[in-house]
Write an enzyme that holds these catalytic residues in place. Structure first.
Site, PDB file in Angstrom:
ATOM      1  N   LYS A  64     -41.642   4.540  63.030  1.00  0.00           N
ATOM      2  CA  LYS A  64     -41.513   6.005  63.077  1.00  0.00           C
ATOM      3  C   LYS A  64     -41.030   6.382  64.464  1.00  0.00           C
ATOM      4  O   LYS A  64     -41.237   5.629  65.412  1.00  0.00           O
ATOM      5  CB  LYS A  64     -42.888   6.649  62.820  1.00  0.00           C
ATOM      6  CG  LYS A  64     -42.825   8.062  62.306  1.00  0.00           C
ATOM      7  CD  LYS A  64     -42.602   8.116  60.821  1.00  0.00           C
ATOM      8  CE  LYS A  64     -42.352   9.509  60.334  1.00  0.00           C
ATOM      9  NZ  LYS A  64     -42.321   9.564  58.861  1.00  0.00           N
ATOM     10  N   ASP A 122     -37.630  13.387  58.924  1.00  0.00           N
ATOM     11  CA  ASP A 122     -39.029  13.789  58.739  1.00  0.00           C
ATOM     12  C   ASP A 122     -39.047  15.267  59.166  1.00  0.00           C
ATOM     13  O   ASP A 122     -37.997  15.931  59.110  1.00  0.00           O
ATOM     14  CB  ASP A 122     -39.968  12.914  59.599  1.00  0.00           C
ATOM     15  CG  ASP A 122     -41.435  13.073  59.212  1.00  0.00           C
ATOM     16  OD1 ASP A 122     -41.861  12.479  58.207  1.00  0.00           O
ATOM     17  OD2 ASP A 122     -42.178  13.823  59.890  1.00  0.00           O
ATOM     18  N   SER A 147     -34.376   5.933  50.353  1.00  0.00           N
ATOM     19  CA  SER A 147     -33.730   5.491  51.599  1.00  0.00           C
ATOM     20  C   SER A 147     -33.318   4.023  51.481  1.00  0.00           C
ATOM     21  O   SER A 147     -32.232   3.629  51.914  1.00  0.00           O
ATOM     22  CB  SER A 147     -34.694   5.634  52.783  1.00  0.00           C
ATOM     23  OG  SER A 147     -34.625   6.927  53.338  1.00  0.00           O
ATOM     24  N   LYS A 193     -38.633   0.623  59.200  1.00  0.00           N
ATOM     25  CA  LYS A 193     -38.045   1.728  58.424  1.00  0.00           C
ATOM     26  C   LYS A 193     -39.004   2.897  58.463  1.00  0.00           C
ATOM     27  O   LYS A 193     -40.203   2.743  58.212  1.00  0.00           O
ATOM     28  CB  LYS A 193     -37.832   1.276  56.964  1.00  0.00           C
ATOM     29  CG  LYS A 193     -37.192   2.339  56.087  1.00  0.00           C
ATOM     30  CD  LYS A 193     -35.683   2.324  56.194  1.00  0.00           C
ATOM     31  CE  LYS A 193     -35.038   3.599  55.676  1.00  0.00           C
ATOM     32  NZ  LYS A 193     -34.941   4.682  56.695  1.00  0.00           N
TER      33      LYS A 193
HETATM   34  P1  NDP Z   1     -39.521  19.949  57.010  1.00  0.00           P
HETATM   35  O1  NDP Z   1     -39.272  20.056  58.454  1.00  0.00           O
HETATM   36  O2  NDP Z   1     -38.376  20.016  56.072  1.00  0.00           O
HETATM   37  O3  NDP Z   1     -40.578  21.027  56.532  1.00  0.00           O
HETATM   38  C1  NDP Z   1     -41.847  21.090  57.084  1.00  0.00           C
HETATM   39  C2  NDP Z   1     -42.561  22.284  56.498  1.00  0.00           C
HETATM   40  O4  NDP Z   1     -43.910  22.262  56.896  1.00  0.00           O
HETATM   41  C3  NDP Z   1     -41.990  23.606  56.987  1.00  0.00           C
HETATM   42  O5  NDP Z   1     -42.146  24.536  55.966  1.00  0.00           O
HETATM   43  C4  NDP Z   1     -42.850  23.948  58.176  1.00  0.00           C
HETATM   44  O6  NDP Z   1     -42.943  25.317  58.445  1.00  0.00           O
HETATM   45  C5  NDP Z   1     -44.197  23.402  57.730  1.00  0.00           C
HETATM   46  N1  NDP Z   1     -44.967  22.930  58.890  1.00  0.00           N
HETATM   47  C6  NDP Z   1     -44.649  21.931  59.728  1.00  0.00           C
HETATM   48  N2  NDP Z   1     -45.567  21.792  60.682  1.00  0.00           N
HETATM   49  C7  NDP Z   1     -46.472  22.735  60.421  1.00  0.00           C
HETATM   50  C8  NDP Z   1     -47.664  23.099  61.053  1.00  0.00           C
HETATM   51  N3  NDP Z   1     -48.127  22.483  62.155  1.00  0.00           N
HETATM   52  N4  NDP Z   1     -48.377  24.114  60.516  1.00  0.00           N
HETATM   53  C9  NDP Z   1     -47.925  24.751  59.401  1.00  0.00           C
HETATM   54  N5  NDP Z   1     -46.795  24.436  58.766  1.00  0.00           N
HETATM   55  C10 NDP Z   1     -46.091  23.458  59.274  1.00  0.00           C
HETATM   56  O7  NDP Z   1     -40.308  18.569  56.816  1.00  0.00           O
HETATM   57  P2  NDP Z   1     -40.497  17.690  55.496  1.00  0.00           P
HETATM   58  O8  NDP Z   1     -40.594  18.568  54.308  1.00  0.00           O
HETATM   59  O9  NDP Z   1     -39.493  16.620  55.542  1.00  0.00           O
HETATM   60  O10 NDP Z   1     -41.908  17.009  55.781  1.00  0.00           O
HETATM   61  C11 NDP Z   1     -43.136  17.584  55.330  1.00  0.00           C
HETATM   62  C12 NDP Z   1     -44.198  16.505  55.287  1.00  0.00           C
HETATM   63  O11 NDP Z   1     -43.795  15.453  54.406  1.00  0.00           O
HETATM   64  C13 NDP Z   1     -44.487  15.804  56.618  1.00  0.00           C
HETATM   65  O12 NDP Z   1     -45.842  15.432  56.643  1.00  0.00           O
HETATM   66  C14 NDP Z   1     -43.628  14.549  56.546  1.00  0.00           C
HETATM   67  O13 NDP Z   1     -44.129  13.536  57.392  1.00  0.00           O
HETATM   68  C15 NDP Z   1     -43.808  14.205  55.083  1.00  0.00           C
HETATM   69  N6  NDP Z   1     -42.805  13.340  54.460  1.00  0.00           N
HETATM   70  C16 NDP Z   1     -41.483  13.641  54.531  1.00  0.00           C
HETATM   71  C17 NDP Z   1     -40.567  12.828  53.888  1.00  0.00           C
HETATM   72  C18 NDP Z   1     -39.122  13.153  53.845  1.00  0.00           C
HETATM   73  O14 NDP Z   1     -38.394  12.445  53.145  1.00  0.00           O
HETATM   74  N7  NDP Z   1     -38.643  14.197  54.490  1.00  0.00           N
HETATM   75  C19 NDP Z   1     -40.980  11.593  53.206  1.00  0.00           C
HETATM   76  C20 NDP Z   1     -42.406  11.425  53.131  1.00  0.00           C
HETATM   77  C21 NDP Z   1     -43.266  12.268  53.762  1.00  0.00           C
HETATM   78  P3  NDP Z   1     -41.780  26.094  59.247  1.00  0.00           P
HETATM   79  O15 NDP Z   1     -40.676  26.291  58.242  1.00  0.00           O
HETATM   80  O16 NDP Z   1     -42.378  27.375  59.708  1.00  0.00           O
HETATM   81  O17 NDP Z   1     -41.382  25.195  60.370  1.00  0.00           O
HETATM   82  O1  2IT Z   2     -42.700   9.609  55.865  1.00  0.00           O
HETATM   83  C1  2IT Z   2     -41.698   9.129  55.296  1.00  0.00           C
HETATM   84  O2  2IT Z   2     -41.795   8.293  54.390  1.00  0.00           O
HETATM   85  C2  2IT Z   2     -40.378   9.619  55.710  1.00  0.00           C
HETATM   86  N1  2IT Z   2     -40.286  10.508  56.529  1.00  0.00           N
HETATM   87  C3  2IT Z   2     -39.142   9.007  55.111  1.00  0.00           C
HETATM   88  C4  2IT Z   2     -38.839   7.685  55.755  1.00  0.00           C
HETATM   89  C5  2IT Z   2     -37.503   7.077  55.381  1.00  0.00           C
HETATM   90  O3  2IT Z   2     -37.157   6.084  56.032  1.00  0.00           O
HETATM   91  O4  2IT Z   2     -36.844   7.555  54.462  1.00  0.00           O
END
Ligand code: NDP
Ligand code: 2IT
Length: 451
Positions: A126, A166, A384, A90
């Site tokens: 992943k 992600d 999830s 997952k």
């Molecule tokens: P999104 O794609 O929704 O948003 C990512 C954000 O981070 C955007 O604002 C983006 O900017 C910015 N960003 C991404 N890469 C870079 C970079 N190299 N330098 C600067 N800014 C950057 O992703 P999420 O919000 O889903 O994910 C954010 C983090 O949270 C990640 O580390 C992900 O692994 C983690 N995460 C996500 C989960 C989920 O449920 N979605 C669960 C747990 C962890 P821009 O808008 O300019 O692209």
């Molecule tokens: O980093 C994370 O935990 C996620 N991107 C969410 C994973 C999931 O299966 O909901």
């Protein structure tokens, strides 16, 4: 221990740079679990660490698709199926030009222990692609997702491997991926999570990671005898799924989140971020943050070119609590010093591994509360799993029920992490607590399941 340590050493000897983040994640865990390995030699006897750091399998495939100008494009797709001792693999899919095998191994490895901490029956994995959804039309994203699923469907299933979102993968992408899976297999089943609500998604899945990180912080502050977030200035990085919902929950709890960042710059609005505007800019218009100034000219925008060397503007803004919610290694040693100097009390990782090891050392050695990613952002994957449960039983839970279960899950993770740290002589160290508690759960299952 030896294989993992050797791998870290080969990095210094010039091993593929791509694996750097994977070794970083691994090294932290190896250091944390030393007291556990000392206390019980069964983990060494069954070579658990050596087995845990190698993924069960990595699938790598070509993705060929056609853009709106009829040009044929080629990307690489991956799925890292890391460990299924506790349940089906997952973890999310990341679509970003920087994606490579090393990044997905780091994320998959973290996911094993994160998922274990939720207490739910899910293993770790992943995947993703170096495809960049930015600037692509909806049709192009759809065509890429279809082509990606043409390969991926062979390796996933509701009891095998259940991907989610992600970076770069949200409800739109999950919808297209689900549609293609359904077409190929003729099966409407819970093979992906983060689906839009009207065809199998769970209420609150979009909000879950950000809300969960804030719930975790409230628990951590309470356990550590610190004031709650109500009325406090907070700094948040990112402007995506996690950051937007962390900001939203902070506002609901009476805190004052004053920042948001994207890959182009930082917005600082000292009256508190206008969350409705931010959602329009990022979720509907998919545009950059500087447009915030068109509605709020009194806010400040700092483009990345103006950041100080080795620093991010967002961590130089005085705050009570910091929430890095964008990407890995975005909070550096210099950033940590700035937070400490400005009187920050708590740092919570909404993103995966956003703080460098040097930053964590500074944060912890100055007595700040530190909520590590695998505990603090586990709310997303927990909901999830709630989505998987709803799909399996053909039912729908209310928003209140999911919210209640999410809050409870985050409180329990926080408590378990804090108690584990205390039990192993590192009271207050949530990094060690999370790594030990997560590792122990997976390791005990691996031992019971044989080699
Ligand atoms: P999104 O794609 O929704 O948003 C990512 C954000 O981070 C955007 O604002 C983006 O900017 C910015 N960003 C991404 N890469 C870079 C970079 N190299 N330098 C600067 N800014 C950057 O992703 P999420 O919000 O889903 O994910 C954010 C983090 O949270 C990640 O580390 C992900 O692994 C983690 N995460 C996500 C989960 C989920 O449920 N979605 C669960 C747990 C962890 P821009 O808008 O300019 O692209
Ligand atoms: O980093 C994370 O935990 C996620 N991107 C969410 C994973 C999931 O299966 O909901």
């Amino acid at each position: 221990m030896s294989i993992a340590q050797n791998k870290i050493k080969t990095l210094e000897d010039g091993d593929c740079n791509e694996n750097k983040v994977f070794y970083q994640a691994m090294e932290e865990v190896i250091c944390s679990i030393a007291p556990l390995l000392e206390s019980d030699d069964k983990y060494k006897k069954y070579s658990i660490l050596e087995r845990l750091v190698v993924p069960d399998r990595i699938v790598k495939f070509k993705v060929t698709w056609m853009d709106d100008q009829q040009n044929i494009k080629v990307n690489t797709g991956y799925r890292v199926q890391f460990n299924n001792a506790l349940g089906p693999y997952k973890g999310g899919l990341r679509f970003h030009p920087t994606v490579n095998e090393g990044i997905l191994k780091f994320l998959g490895f973290e996911q094993i222990l994160k998922n274990a901490l939720t207490g739910l029956p899910i293993g770790g994995g992943k995947g993703g692609s170096d495809f960049n959804p930015k600037g692509k039309s909806d049709f192009e994203v759809m065509k890429f997702c279809s082509a990606f699923m043409t390969e991926l469907h062979k390796y996933i299933g509701p009891r095998i491997d259940v991907p989610a979102g992600d970076i770069g993968v949200g409800g739109r992408e999950i919808g297209y991926l689900f549609g293609e899976y359904k077409k190929i297999t003729s099966s409407f089943e819970g093979v992906l999570t983060g689906k839009p609500y009207f065809f199998g998604g769970s209420l609150m899945r979009p909000e879950a990671t950000g809300y969960g990180a804030v719930y975790f912080t409230e628990s951590m502050l309470e356990m550590e005898g610190k004031n709650s977030l109500n009325g406090k200035i907070c700094a948040v990085s990112g402007a995506g799924n996690v950051a937007l919902h962390a900001i939203e929950k902070l506002l609901q709890l009476g805190a004052i989140p004053v920042t948001s960042t994207d890959s182009q710059g930082t917005i600082y609005d000292k009256r508190g971020i206008d969350i409705e505007l931010l959602k329009v800019l990022k979720l509907e218009e998919r545009t950059s943050l500087d447009k915030y100034l068109l509605i709020h000219p009194e806010a400040k925008y700092i483009p990345v070119e103006e950041y100080q060397e080795g620093c991010h503007a967002v961590w130089d803004i005085p705050c009570y609590a910091a929430f890095p919610c964008a990407t890995q290694n975005e909070l550096t040693e210099n950033d940590a010093r700035n937070l400490v100097t400005n009187g920050c009390v708590s740092v919570t990782e909404g993103a995966n591994m956003p703080s460098t090891p040097e930053a964590i050392t500074i944060i912890q050695s100055h007595g700040l509360c530190f909520g590590p990613a695998k505990a603090a952002n586990a709310g997303g994957v927990a909901v999830s799993e709630f989505e998987m449960a709803q799909n399996a039983s053909m039912s729908k839970w209310s928003f209140e029920k999911v919210d209640e279960k999410l809050k409870l899950t985050m409180q329990e993770i926080c408590k378990r992490v804090a108690l584990t740290a205390k039990d192993y002589g590192v009271e207050g160290n949530y990094v060690d607590g999370a790594n030990i508690a997560g590792f122990k759960k997976v390791a005990d299952a691996m031992i019971a399941e044989g080699i």
